[in-house]
Design an enzyme around this catalytic site. Structure first.
Site, PDB file in Angstrom:
ATOM      1  N   GLY A 123      39.000  28.947  55.723  1.00  0.00           N
ATOM      2  CA  GLY A 123      39.529  29.407  55.239  1.00  0.00           C
ATOM      3  C   GLY A 123      40.585  29.177  54.931  1.00  0.00           C
ATOM      4  O   GLY A 123      41.149  28.952  55.757  1.00  0.00           O
ATOM      5  N   ASP A 149      34.469  32.724  48.708  1.00  0.00           N
ATOM      6  CA  ASP A 149      35.213  32.909  47.538  1.00  0.00           C
ATOM      7  C   ASP A 149      35.456  31.259  46.764  1.00  0.00           C
ATOM      8  O   ASP A 149      36.021  31.356  45.264  1.00  0.00           O
ATOM      9  CB  ASP A 149      36.559  33.350  48.136  1.00  0.00           C
ATOM     10  CG  ASP A 149      35.664  34.399  49.036  1.00  0.00           C
ATOM     11  OD1 ASP A 149      34.683  34.973  48.607  1.00  0.00           O
ATOM     12  OD2 ASP A 149      36.927  34.756  50.041  1.00  0.00           O
ATOM     13  N   ARG A 288      25.266  52.806  36.735  1.00  0.00           N
ATOM     14  CA  ARG A 288      24.884  53.195  38.025  1.00  0.00           C
ATOM     15  C   ARG A 288      25.802  51.685  38.719  1.00  0.00           C
ATOM     16  O   ARG A 288      25.305  50.415  37.991  1.00  0.00           O
ATOM     17  CB  ARG A 288      23.455  52.832  38.533  1.00  0.00           C
ATOM     18  CG  ARG A 288      22.701  53.803  38.044  1.00  0.00           C
ATOM     19  CD  ARG A 288      23.084  55.012  38.847  1.00  0.00           C
ATOM     20  NE  ARG A 288      21.852  56.440  38.907  1.00  0.00           N
ATOM     21  CZ  ARG A 288      22.322  57.185  38.417  1.00  0.00           C
ATOM     22  NH1 ARG A 288      22.857  57.481  37.133  1.00  0.00           N
ATOM     23  NH2 ARG A 288      21.046  57.969  37.588  1.00  0.00           N
ATOM     24  N   TYR A 294      27.556  42.706  52.414  1.00  0.00           N
ATOM     25  CA  TYR A 294      27.828  40.872  53.229  1.00  0.00           C
ATOM     26  C   TYR A 294      26.169  40.652  52.999  1.00  0.00           C
ATOM     27  O   TYR A 294      25.975  39.421  53.545  1.00  0.00           O
ATOM     28  CB  TYR A 294      27.928  41.547  54.504  1.00  0.00           C
ATOM     29  CG  TYR A 294      29.417  41.976  54.307  1.00  0.00           C
ATOM     30  CD1 TYR A 294      30.594  41.499  54.813  1.00  0.00           C
ATOM     31  CD2 TYR A 294      29.350  43.686  54.217  1.00  0.00           C
ATOM     32  CE1 TYR A 294      31.622  41.671  55.340  1.00  0.00           C
ATOM     33  CE2 TYR A 294      30.863  43.894  54.858  1.00  0.00           C
ATOM     34  CZ  TYR A 294      31.966  43.624  54.712  1.00  0.00           C
ATOM     35  OH  TYR A 294      33.283  43.275  54.679  1.00  0.00           O
ATOM     36  N   GLN A 296      26.130  38.718  50.677  1.00  0.00           N
ATOM     37  CA  GLN A 296      26.394  37.773  50.285  1.00  0.00           C
ATOM     38  C   GLN A 296      26.789  36.259  50.800  1.00  0.00           C
ATOM     39  O   GLN A 296      26.964  35.347  50.778  1.00  0.00           O
ATOM     40  CB  GLN A 296      27.444  37.733  48.976  1.00  0.00           C
ATOM     41  CG  GLN A 296      26.972  38.991  48.287  1.00  0.00           C
ATOM     42  CD  GLN A 296      28.439  38.995  47.141  1.00  0.00           C
ATOM     43  OE1 GLN A 296      28.686  38.700  45.697  1.00  0.00           O
ATOM     44  NE2 GLN A 296      28.687  40.175  48.088  1.00  0.00           N
TER      45      GLN A 296
HETATM   46  O1  F6P Z   1      36.703  35.825  51.689  1.00  0.00           O
HETATM   47  C1  F6P Z   1      35.161  36.141  52.538  1.00  0.00           C
HETATM   48  C2  F6P Z   1      35.076  37.592  52.416  1.00  0.00           C
HETATM   49  O2  F6P Z   1      33.760  38.638  52.013  1.00  0.00           O
HETATM   50  C3  F6P Z   1      36.054  38.225  50.524  1.00  0.00           C
HETATM   51  O3  F6P Z   1      34.527  38.099  49.653  1.00  0.00           O
HETATM   52  C4  F6P Z   1      36.275  39.822  51.503  1.00  0.00           C
HETATM   53  O4  F6P Z   1      37.238  40.101  50.070  1.00  0.00           O
HETATM   54  C5  F6P Z   1      36.344  39.548  52.481  1.00  0.00           C
HETATM   55  O5  F6P Z   1      35.874  38.292  53.569  1.00  0.00           O
HETATM   56  C6  F6P Z   1      36.207  40.395  53.312  1.00  0.00           C
HETATM   57  O6  F6P Z   1      36.154  40.837  55.191  1.00  0.00           O
HETATM   58  P1  F6P Z   1      36.091  41.416  56.043  1.00  0.00           P
HETATM   59  O7  F6P Z   1      34.681  40.210  56.647  1.00  0.00           O
HETATM   60  O8  F6P Z   1      37.066  41.285  57.168  1.00  0.00           O
HETATM   61  O9  F6P Z   1      35.521  42.875  55.381  1.00  0.00           O
END
Ligand code: F6P
Length: 370
Positions: A123, A149, A288, A294, A296
């Site tokens: 990215g 993202d 709630r 993660y 996702q």
């Molecule tokens: O850039 C991908 C992402 O999953 C973002 O959506 C999120 O803010 C960040 O990485 C989380 O990072 P880490 O894996 O360091 O917790």
């Protein structure tokens, strides 16, 4: 390729947070280079960490067979390792040592392996470092854009995004059950960092009643009035999809933690619970929050991401073999092409106010907190 020096040896690495489709790119790049160009391919482990620490392995056909559908990355990744500000690996229980410039070590591996080019899959952070390797170390680099993202400029889509949209959509669909049974407001917090792409797409796909994104700072009074109005009309539940980077008008984003040894130390999180609490306080309706987190980023890539990753990987090898270095593969208006890596460094693609899906969601009366 008359007049052009043939490419013999290429390195490939995956940097930044993992996402579905990384293995599909590794497979596409490796197989094309091996079978179409007779080149040698080295996989560098754990992103730029492996480049500095000289951890790598030669990749052959069997190494990249059967990985198209696998989540994660067979090479490992790091969203901390930066050769220009390198934190040595922390010993268990030990302290962080201060960062130093380790780019000479990275350059030494590039030379040792006699690489003609390095394919960096990542990215914005990965591309900013790739830009440094090009300008400060004289390396030949080609970039491939990944992230759930979808916030990289110059490209319609990064691979990994559509799978994350699908995963978040299915999760929000499931929240509808409890929302309906218990007449609750259910808030789903999705990732996306400083952009609202994931929340917009997953929210629109799951028919969320309220979508909150960083590009439109919200007014909680507006959200509460909307939820109460639904209740009065007999809709005794509401679904809210909130991006982790969403913020109230005049307020700030909710930071979950600061990762000291990361090039981008801010980690967002916690807005879902905050929003649920405030809705409950203002409406009296039980609320709630669920943080999708993660999940996702995991799992098998959807068909769109498998094909996008394969096409991106193939185009990356065409750039490498055509010696068109310093470029990032992108999709523009549905066509696979490339732009200079430099043109995206340090920039974030946000959801524009006139983005068609945003306007469509507004037209069906989705509340954006404004
Ligand atoms: O850039 C991908 C992402 O999953 C973002 O959506 C999120 O803010 C960040 O990485 C989380 O990072 P880490 O894996 O360091 O917790």
């Amino acid at each position: 390729m008359a007049g052009k020096k043939a490419v013999r040896c290429v390195g490939v690495l995956t940097g930044g947070g993992d996402c579905p489709g990384l293995n599909a790119v590794i497979r596409s790049v490796t197989k094309t280079l091996l079978y179409d160009h007779g080149a040698t391919v080295y996989g560098i482990y754990d992103g730029y960490a492996g480049l500095v620490e000289h951890r790598y392995e030669r990749l052959d056909g069997p190494d990249v067979s059967n990985i198209l559908t696998r989540g994660g990355t067979i090479l490992g990744s790091s969203n901390k390792a930066n050769p220009f500000a390198y934190f040595p690996p922390q010993k268990i229980g030990g302290k962080h040592e201060p960062p130093h410039d380790a780019s000479a070590r990275a350059k030494a591996l590039y030379r040792k392996l006699k690489l003609d080019a390095l394919v960096c899959i990542g990215g914005d952070g990965t591309m900013a470092i790739a830009d440094g390797l090009i300008r400060r170390c004289g390396m030949n680099v080609v970039g491939v854009p990944k992230t759930i993202d979808n916030d990289l400029p110059q490209t319609d889509y990064t691979f990994g995004f559509m799978t994350a949209v699908q995963t978040a959509t299915e999760a929000i669909d499931r929240l509808h059950s409890t929302a309906g049974s218990h007449h609750r407001v259910m808030v789903a917090e999705v990732m996306g960092r400083y952009a609202g792409w994931l929340a917009l797409y997953a929210g629109a796909a799951s028919g969320a009643d309220v979508i909150l994104i960083p590009e439109i700072p919200y007014d909680m009074a507006v959200v509460a009035a909307y939820v109460k109005d639904r209740y009065r009309r007999g809709k005794r539940f509401s679904i809210v999809c909130v991006a982790e980077g969403a913020k109230p008008r005049g307020g700030t984003m909710t930071v979950e933690r600061v990762v000291a040894d990361s090039p981008d130390p801010i980690r967002l999180g916690g807005i879902g619970h905050k929003v649920a609490r405030e809705i409950e306080d203002l409406t009296g309706l039980e609320s709630r929050a669920t943080v999708l987190g993660y999940v996702q980023r995991g799992g098998t890539p959807c068909a769109f991401d498998r094909t996008l990753a394969t096409a991106y990987g193939h185009h990356a090898t065409e750039l490498v073999c055509g010696r068109r270095f310093g470029r990032l593969v992108v999709m523009r208006r549905g066509r696979i092409t490339s732009v200079p890596i430099q043109s995206i460094a340090g920039r974030v693609k946000k959801v524009p106010r006139n983005y068609p899906l945003l306007r469509a969601a507004q037209a069906v009366n989705t509340c954006f907190g404004r």
